[in-house]
Design an enzyme around this catalytic site. Structure first.
Site, short mmCIF file in Angstrom:
data_model
loop_
_atom_site.label_atom_id
_atom_site.label_comp_id
_atom_site.label_asym_id
_atom_site.label_seq_id
_atom_site.Cartn_x
_atom_site.Cartn_y
_atom_site.Cartn_z
N ASP A 35 20.20 15.86 27.79
CA ASP A 35 19.27 16.79 27.00
C ASP A 35 19.11 17.91 28.49
OD1 ASP A 35 16.61 17.76 27.10
OD2 ASP A 35 15.15 15.37 26.80
N LYS A 53 15.25 27.78 30.54
CA LYS A 53 15.75 27.95 29.20
C LYS A 53 14.73 28.49 27.99
CE LYS A 53 15.88 23.83 25.64
NZ LYS A 53 15.69 22.90 26.21
MG MG Z 1 12.69 17.88 26.07
#
Ligand code: MG
Ligand code: ADP
Length: 607
Positions: free
Chosen positions: A18, A79
């Site tokens: 993740d 990100k």
């Molecule tokens: Mg997350």
């Protein structure tokens, strides 16, 4: 569940990752159950923060601490920038304190005299996770499944893949975070039915509607907000603190980045404490001044209510897109750190009319789901399948500047669509294949993803046959190919748009599409009749010499009048006028067409 030091010597390990905006985790499947791997320091969460204090990168908790001490050298939330183009920066950059520069056509982050690409920074985080996994498993780890938000477009997915490669991973699959989370929930509970995944992270909100059936997970719809998360709750609280300090001292502490970061940190700590307690005490040292105060749950919930309220609209939109109502849901699952807060759970309950499932560790489910997917890809579990959807329709430009969709929004991926197109002009040597994304009729109202010229065998208009194929693979990456069905010649382009669409932009596109539907429909109608009229006009003009040969002068005059009428009508932009003129022209040439047909038939019978 978290474990450490697990040896798995015989089997090649595929880990699930993740790669979060705020925190990243790595997990793998041990004896059928996903476990999150811990760092040497015994931590499962790795803050997605990189600092360059002594020139070399430091990733994780230490780096996160430097966010306060050394704002100049610390990079976070990258990100948000991954796979983005400069044109997308305006909206994102103001949230990020570090210096962004352009280098080799990509966004780079400047720290001191060095420049790092966003992919490189992401790779540093992934490398750290790789190290954690290798230390915990005591073997080399080279294969991974990495999760991305559901709204990530092709370019963002490819950038994630590239970061994985730089970190030394063979990235087997990119999967959507809510899909991974649902997989983790599904495996543990073997639920059947319709579920909503409500994922509130540090800086992003994602909602997905999924159908679980006989071990198959199908994503029916996704929606969200890329600028909404736990950070906003911290900021709201820190602003309250800052205002109080300013009222006392006359100086806004937010003007000092170190003080601002310290207040944000205190606010975050308070938020975390308030997920378990009714009130908490905060205490911050700001230079010579000390600020302290009690925050009650009532005050905090009142403050954050308008922020949490912003999650409702995307949830309702996702339900709409999935074609279901809240009452059809069998389960609502929560994902992401802030979903530990009662206020968030209540918010989800209000919008979905159902008590949310909080049985899983909200920070770990995405990594756990990625680990399950990793296990499926390593061939250990063949019953589970994952289906995702395309967020916006994909299509090509057709004559008249109209978007002709090949793959509709929310179509499940992998998706394949083929359509045959033809040329509009006589002896065209190439067709222009313009790949578009969006929901509007007019080309210019959609987003251009790629454009290429495809050569065709020159022939009379309408005889060339070009098959255009759209393939969206399991990672959501689009490949467009064109094939001349007469010659077999083929050309393929991988569509890698250098610009990403934020969820907000997607929402804006959908909204504009709904608002402009009547106008767009009228435009499409106009283009459609015009497209009928133009070839008819050309054909009639071509037949004029025959008309002089076969018809009376009066009859020819009528045809000429109709040709002129249609030409004027085409310029009028009125579909009705074009249609009427086209009808008159067709009527006026009927006799001529009959006579010509008779001629052809009699010639043929004589042969
Ligand atoms: Mg997350
Ligand atoms: P991301 O998916 O963006 O990487 P996470 O799911 O890890 O994010 O969520 C990070 C956010 O969760 C941060 O804003 C953090 O402060 C918040 N958070 C973590 N634990 C708690 C908690 N117990 N209560 C409320 N918020 C929390």
């Amino acid at each position: 569940m978290s474990v450490n030091n697990i040896s798995q010597p015989d089997k090649e390990i595929v880990v699930g990752i993740d790669l979060g905006t705020t925190n990243s985790l790595v997990a793998f499947l041990k004896e059928g159950r996903p476990v999150v791997l811990q760092s040497r320091e015994g931590r499962a969460l790795l803050p997605s923060v990189v600092s360059f204090v002594s020139g070399h990168p430091e990733v994780g908790f230490k780096a996160k601490k430097n966010k306060v001490r050394d704002v100049q050298h610390t990079v976070f939330s990258v990100k948000r920038l991954l796979g983005r183009d400069f044109s997308d920066l305006k909206a994102i950059a103001k949230d990020l304190p570090f210096e962004l520069v352009s280098g080799d056509g990509v966004i780079k982050i400047r720290v001191d005299n060095s420049e790092y690409s966003v992919i490189e920074i992401s790779a540093m985080i992934l490398k750290e996770l790789k190290r954690t996994a290798e230390e915990a498993l005591n073997c080399s780890v080279t294969k991974a499944v990495i999760t991305v938000p559901a709204y990530f477009n092709d370019s963002q997915r490819q950038a994630t893949r590239a970061a994985g490669r730089i970190a030394g991973f063979d990235v087997l699959r990119i999967i959507n975070e809510p899909t991974a989370a649902s997989l983790a929930y599904g495996l543990d509970q073997k639920k059947q039915g319709l579920i909503a995944v409500y994922d509130l992270g540090g800086g992003t909100f994602d909602v997905s509607i999924l159908r679980l059936k006989e071990g198959i997970f199908e994503v029916l719809a996704t929606n969200g907000d890329t600028r909404l998360g736990g950070d906003d709750l911290d900021l709201a609280l820190a602003r309250v603190f800052a205002l109080e300090i300013q009222n006392k001292t006359g100086v806004d502490p937010f003007l000092n980045p170190v003080f601002q970061a310290a207040l944000l940190e205190a606010a975050e700590a308070a938020k975390v404490e308030l997920s378990e307690k009714e009130s908490c005490q905060i205490s911050v040292q700001l230079g010579p001044d000390h600020y302290q105060r009690v925050v009650t749950i009532q005050e905090f919930e009142k403050l954050i209510a308008p922020i949490l309220d912003r999650t409702s609209e995307p949830c309702l939109a996702a339900l709409r897109d999935a074609g279901i109502e809240a009452k059809d849901l069998t389960d609502v699952v929560l994902v992401g750190g802030p979903t530990r807060l009662d206020a968030v759970q209540n918010q989800a309950q209000t919008v979905f009319h159902r008590i949310p499932n909080v049985s899983m560790h909200p920070d770990e489910v995405v990594a756990q789901g990625a680990a399950i997917q990793a296990d499926i890809l390593s061939g250990n579990n063949s019953q589970l399948l994952l289906l995702d959807v395309v967020p916006l329709s994909l299509g090509i430009e057709t004559y008249g500047g109209i978007l002709s969709p090949l793959i509709d929004r929310n179509t499940r991926i992998p998706a394949l669509a083929k359509e045959i197109f033809t040329t509009f002009m006589d002896y065209q040597t190439a067709v222009d294949i313009h790949v578009l994304q969006g929901e509007r009729e007019k080309v210019e109202d959609n987003r251009s993803l790629a454009r290429f010229k495809f050569p065709v065998h020159p022939a009379v208009a309408g005889t060339a046959r070009v098959e255009v194929k759209f393939l969206v693979d399991a990672d959501g990456i689009l490949q467009v190919s064109a094939r001349d069905l007469r010659t077999g010649a083929e050309q393929t382009v991988e569509v890698s748009p250098s610009y990403g669409l934020t969820e907000a932009e997607i929402q804006a596109i959908l909204k504009a599409s709904a608002e402009n539907a009547p106008k767009d429909a009228a435009y499409r109608q106009w283009v459609a009749v015009k497209n009928d009229a133009e070839p008819a006009l050309r054909a009639a003009e071509k037949k004029l010499p025959d008309a002089f040969r076969l018809l009376s002068e009066g009859e020819v005059k009528v045809i000429e009048g109709c040709i002129l009428g249609l030409k004027t009508a085409i310029h009028s932009e009125s579909p009705t006028e074009i249609q009427n003129s086209l009808y008159s022209l067709n009527e006026s040439t009927k006799k001529l067409a009959d006579l010509l047909l008779k001629e052809v038939l009699s010639t043929n019978s004589r042969r």
